[in-house]
Design a protein around this motif. Structure first.
Motif, PDB file in Angstrom:
ATOM      1  N   ARG A  63       0.828  -1.214   0.000  1.00 28.91           N
ATOM      2  CA  ARG A  63       0.000   0.000   0.000  1.00 28.91           C
ATOM      3  C   ARG A  63       0.863   1.266   0.000  1.00 28.91           C
ATOM      4  NH1 ARG A  63      -4.950   0.748  -0.322  1.00 28.91           N
ATOM      5  NH2 ARG A  63      -5.489  -1.325   0.411  1.00 28.91           N
ATOM      6  N   LEU A  64       1.975   1.251   0.713  1.00 29.30           N
ATOM      7  CA  LEU A  64       2.815   2.448   0.782  1.00 29.30           C
ATOM      8  C   LEU A  64       3.435   2.792  -0.574  1.00 29.30           C
ATOM      9  CD1 LEU A  64       6.235   1.800   1.041  1.00 29.30           C
ATOM     10  CD2 LEU A  64       5.300   0.576   2.982  1.00 29.30           C
ATOM     11  N   GLU A  65       3.509   1.843  -1.479  1.00 22.01           N
ATOM     12  CA  GLU A  65       4.066   2.084  -2.809  1.00 22.01           C
ATOM     13  C   GLU A  65       2.999   2.468  -3.840  1.00 22.01           C
ATOM     14  OE1 GLU A  65       7.345   2.033  -4.140  1.00 22.01           O
ATOM     15  OE2 GLU A  65       7.600   2.353  -1.995  1.00 22.01           O
ATOM     16  N   ALA A  66       1.749   2.206  -3.557  1.00 25.43           N
ATOM     17  CA  ALA A  66       0.675   2.427  -4.536  1.00 25.43           C
ATOM     18  C   ALA A  66       0.644   3.842  -5.110  1.00 25.43           C
ATOM     19  CB  ALA A  66      -0.678   2.053  -3.929  1.00 25.43           C
ATOM     20  N   PRO A  67       0.897   4.890  -4.315  1.00 26.04           N
ATOM     21  CA  PRO A  67       0.867   6.236  -4.892  1.00 26.04           C
ATOM     22  C   PRO A  67       1.944   6.480  -5.956  1.00 26.04           C
ATOM     23  CG  PRO A  67       0.658   6.353  -2.504  1.00 26.04           C
ATOM     24  CD  PRO A  67       1.006   4.934  -2.854  1.00 26.04           C
ATOM     25  N   ARG A  68       3.006   5.674  -5.970  1.00 22.64           N
ATOM     26  CA  ARG A  68       4.074   5.837  -6.967  1.00 22.64           C
ATOM     27  C   ARG A  68       3.712   5.233  -8.326  1.00 22.64           C
ATOM     28  NH1 ARG A  68       8.574   2.936  -6.227  1.00 22.64           N
ATOM     29  NH2 ARG A  68       9.716   4.309  -7.619  1.00 22.64           N
ATOM     30  N   VAL A  69       2.652   4.439  -8.375  1.00 28.85           N
ATOM     31  CA  VAL A  69       2.293   3.732  -9.606  1.00 28.85           C
ATOM     32  C   VAL A  69       1.497   4.653 -10.521  1.00 28.85           C
ATOM     33  CG1 VAL A  69       1.034   1.768 -10.582  1.00 28.85           C
ATOM     34  CG2 VAL A  69       2.229   1.523  -8.383  1.00 28.85           C
ATOM     35  N   ALA A  70       1.979   4.805 -11.760  1.00 29.21           N
ATOM     36  CA  ALA A  70       1.204   5.493 -12.789  1.00 29.21           C
ATOM     37  C   ALA A  70       0.270   4.429 -13.367  1.00 29.21           C
ATOM     38  CB  ALA A  70       2.113   6.078 -13.857  1.00 29.21           C
ATOM     39  N   HIS A  71      -0.891   4.319 -12.763  1.00 29.71           N
ATOM     40  CA  HIS A  71      -1.814   3.226 -13.060  1.00 29.71           C
ATOM     41  C   HIS A  71      -2.594   3.513 -14.334  1.00 29.71           C
ATOM     42  CE1 HIS A  71      -5.706   0.958 -11.930  1.00 29.71           C
ATOM     43  NE2 HIS A  71      -4.897   0.172 -12.619  1.00 29.71           N
ATOM     44  N   ASP A  72      -2.521   2.587 -15.269  1.00 36.07           N
ATOM     45  CA  ASP A  72      -3.321   2.648 -16.496  1.00 36.07           C
ATOM     46  C   ASP A  72      -4.333   1.511 -16.428  1.00 36.07           C
ATOM     47  OD1 ASP A  72      -4.439   2.533 -19.010  1.00 36.07           O
ATOM     48  OD2 ASP A  72      -2.530   2.738 -20.086  1.00 36.07           O
ATOM     49  N   PRO A  73      -5.584   1.800 -16.043  1.00 42.54           N
ATOM     50  CA  PRO A  73      -6.584   0.741 -15.876  1.00 42.54           C
ATOM     51  C   PRO A  73      -6.873  -0.042 -17.153  1.00 42.54           C
ATOM     52  CG  PRO A  73      -7.406   2.841 -15.015  1.00 42.54           C
ATOM     53  CD  PRO A  73      -6.114   3.121 -15.700  1.00 42.54           C
ATOM     54  N   ALA A  74      -6.540   0.530 -18.306  1.00 42.86           N
ATOM     55  CA  ALA A  74      -6.721  -0.210 -19.557  1.00 42.86           C
ATOM     56  C   ALA A  74      -5.717  -1.353 -19.677  1.00 42.86           C
ATOM     57  CB  ALA A  74      -6.590   0.731 -20.753  1.00 42.86           C
ATOM     58  N   LEU A  75      -4.605  -1.259 -18.938  1.00 43.36           N
ATOM     59  CA  LEU A  75      -3.562  -2.273 -19.024  1.00 43.36           C
ATOM     60  C   LEU A  75      -3.570  -3.253 -17.863  1.00 43.36           C
ATOM     61  CD1 LEU A  75      -0.504  -0.139 -20.179  1.00 43.36           C
ATOM     62  CD2 LEU A  75      -1.981  -1.604 -21.562  1.00 43.36           C
ATOM     63  N   PHE A  76      -3.747  -2.735 -16.643  1.00 45.37           N
ATOM     64  CA  PHE A  76      -3.666  -3.617 -15.481  1.00 45.37           C
ATOM     65  C   PHE A  76      -4.480  -3.055 -14.331  1.00 45.37           C
ATOM     66  CE2 PHE A  76      -0.051  -0.718 -15.225  1.00 45.37           C
ATOM     67  CZ  PHE A  76      -0.074  -0.269 -13.920  1.00 45.37           C
ATOM     68  N   ASP A  77      -4.923  -3.973 -13.469  1.00 42.03           N
ATOM     69  CA  ASP A  77      -5.549  -3.598 -12.209  1.00 42.03           C
ATOM     70  C   ASP A  77      -4.439  -3.341 -11.201  1.00 42.03           C
ATOM     71  OD1 ASP A  77      -8.161  -3.977 -13.183  1.00 42.03           O
ATOM     72  OD2 ASP A  77      -8.096  -6.118 -12.691  1.00 42.03           O
ATOM     73  N   LEU A  78      -4.719  -2.477 -10.268  1.00 41.68           N
ATOM     74  CA  LEU A  78      -3.771  -2.194  -9.192  1.00 41.68           C
ATOM     75  C   LEU A  78      -4.350  -2.768  -7.912  1.00 41.68           C
ATOM     76  CD1 LEU A  78      -1.166  -0.785  -8.278  1.00 41.68           C
ATOM     77  CD2 LEU A  78      -2.525   1.289  -7.911  1.00 41.68           C
ATOM     78  N   ARG A  79      -3.568  -3.612  -7.241  1.00 35.16           N
ATOM     79  CA  ARG A  79      -4.033  -4.232  -6.000  1.00 35.16           C
ATOM     80  C   ARG A  79      -3.022  -3.970  -4.881  1.00 35.16           C
ATOM     81  NH1 ARG A  79      -4.970  -6.073  -1.568  1.00 35.16           N
ATOM     82  NH2 ARG A  79      -6.452  -7.740  -1.139  1.00 35.16           N
ATOM     83  N   PRO A  80      -3.207  -2.851  -4.150  1.00 33.96           N
ATOM     84  CA  PRO A  80      -2.345  -2.611  -2.989  1.00 33.96           C
ATOM     85  C   PRO A  80      -2.661  -3.627  -1.892  1.00 33.96           C
ATOM     86  CG  PRO A  80      -3.523  -0.615  -3.645  1.00 33.96           C
ATOM     87  CD  PRO A  80      -4.144  -1.764  -4.375  1.00 33.96           C
ATOM     88  N   TRP A  81      -1.631  -4.055  -1.191  1.00 37.90           N
ATOM     89  CA  TRP A  81      -1.857  -4.965  -0.071  1.00 37.90           C
ATOM     90  C   TRP A  81      -1.430  -4.299   1.228  1.00 37.90           C
ATOM     91  CZ3 TRP A  81       2.475  -6.704   2.641  1.00 37.90           C
ATOM     92  CH2 TRP A  81       3.704  -6.640   1.984  1.00 37.90           C
ATOM     93  N   ASP A  82      -2.139  -4.673   2.290  1.00 38.38           N
ATOM     94  CA  ASP A  82      -1.916  -4.106   3.617  1.00 38.38           C
ATOM     95  C   ASP A  82      -0.991  -4.995   4.443  1.00 38.38           C
ATOM     96  OD1 ASP A  82      -3.592  -1.756   3.420  1.00 38.38           O
ATOM     97  OD2 ASP A  82      -5.278  -3.155   3.350  1.00 38.38           O
ATOM     98  N   GLU A  83      -0.474  -4.434   5.512  1.00 39.83           N
ATOM     99  CA  GLU A  83       0.498  -5.110   6.368  1.00 39.83           C
ATOM    100  C   GLU A  83       0.032  -6.479   6.875  1.00 39.83           C
ATOM    101  OE1 GLU A  83       3.703  -4.188   7.203  1.00 39.83           O
ATOM    102  OE2 GLU A  83       3.396  -2.608   5.721  1.00 39.83           O
ATOM    103  N   LEU A  84      -1.261  -6.629   7.126  1.00 41.18           N
ATOM    104  CA  LEU A  84      -1.748  -7.895   7.682  1.00 41.18           C
ATOM    105  C   LEU A  84      -2.156  -8.899   6.605  1.00 41.18           C
ATOM    106  CD1 LEU A  84      -3.759  -6.519  10.731  1.00 41.18           C
ATOM    107  CD2 LEU A  84      -1.410  -7.378  10.664  1.00 41.18           C
ATOM    108  N   GLU A  85      -1.983  -8.541   5.343  1.00 40.83           N
ATOM    109  CA  GLU A  85      -2.306  -9.448   4.245  1.00 40.83           C
ATOM    110  C   GLU A  85      -1.057 -10.215   3.814  1.00 40.83           C
ATOM    111  OE1 GLU A  85      -5.471  -8.064   1.228  1.00 40.83           O
ATOM    112  OE2 GLU A  85      -4.324  -6.258   1.752  1.00 40.83           O
TER     113      GLU A  85
END
Length: 177
Positions: A63-85
């Protein structure tokens, strides 16, 4: 698929996967991930992994890295994970029935070993058997970037040659600044 340089690369990788009978591509740290989707994973102890199958793509990131991702939903889903996952459980679930996978050459061994313990019958090969031949042939976007980089180096070399950037008596750090 999107006709961006990245969309074209996804198409080419999926075609290569199909030709080899590879059911999923798993990319973590290393050069293949930014080449394919534009995101460069930090070499952390936390798992970042793109899971690419014939019909889906998901980038699993802390999750802490998710803001760095230039997410293109046409190409891929973004799935941040939390510390307890458990991110390896997430990756295993995204594989679905896929068992023949290509794994990024720079992926940490502990992540591959962890997946092997979670996914019965998982077989793997280096991702470079797929991506290497594709990356050898530059697409128009890569050629344009290489031309811009070459032009920048030429400008610097000319400025050095013409004495516009003084070198004598200066440290490398001073010249670089």
């Amino acid at each position: 698929m999107s006709q961006t340089p990245f969309g074209t690369r996804f198409d080419r990788v999926r075609a290569a996967m199909s030709g080899r009978g590879t059911e999923a591509l798993l990319l973590s740290v290393g050069a293949d991930l930014p080449w394919l989707c534009g995101y460069e994973a930090m070499p952390l102890e936390r798992l970042t992994m793109l899971v690419l199958t014939a019909d889906a793509a998901t980038l699993v990131v802390p999750r802490l890295e998710a803001p760095r991702v230039a997410h293109d939903p046409a190409l891929f889903d973004l799935r941040p994970w939390d510390e307890l996952e458990d991110p390896l459980e997430l990756v295993a679930s995204l594989l679905g029935p896929a068992r023949r996978v290509a794994v990024g050459d720079r992926t940490w061994a502990r992540f591959l070993i962890g997946l092997q313990h979670r996914v019965d019958g998982l077989t793997s090969e280096p991702a470079s058997v797929l991506t290497g031949p594709l990356r050898e042939i530059k697409d128009p976007h890569e050629i344009a970037v290489l031309h811009r980089a070459g032009a920048a180096v030429d400008r610097i070399a000319a400025a050095l040659h013409d004495g516009e950037i003084p070198l004598v008596g200066r440290t490398e750090a001073e010249v670089s600044a």
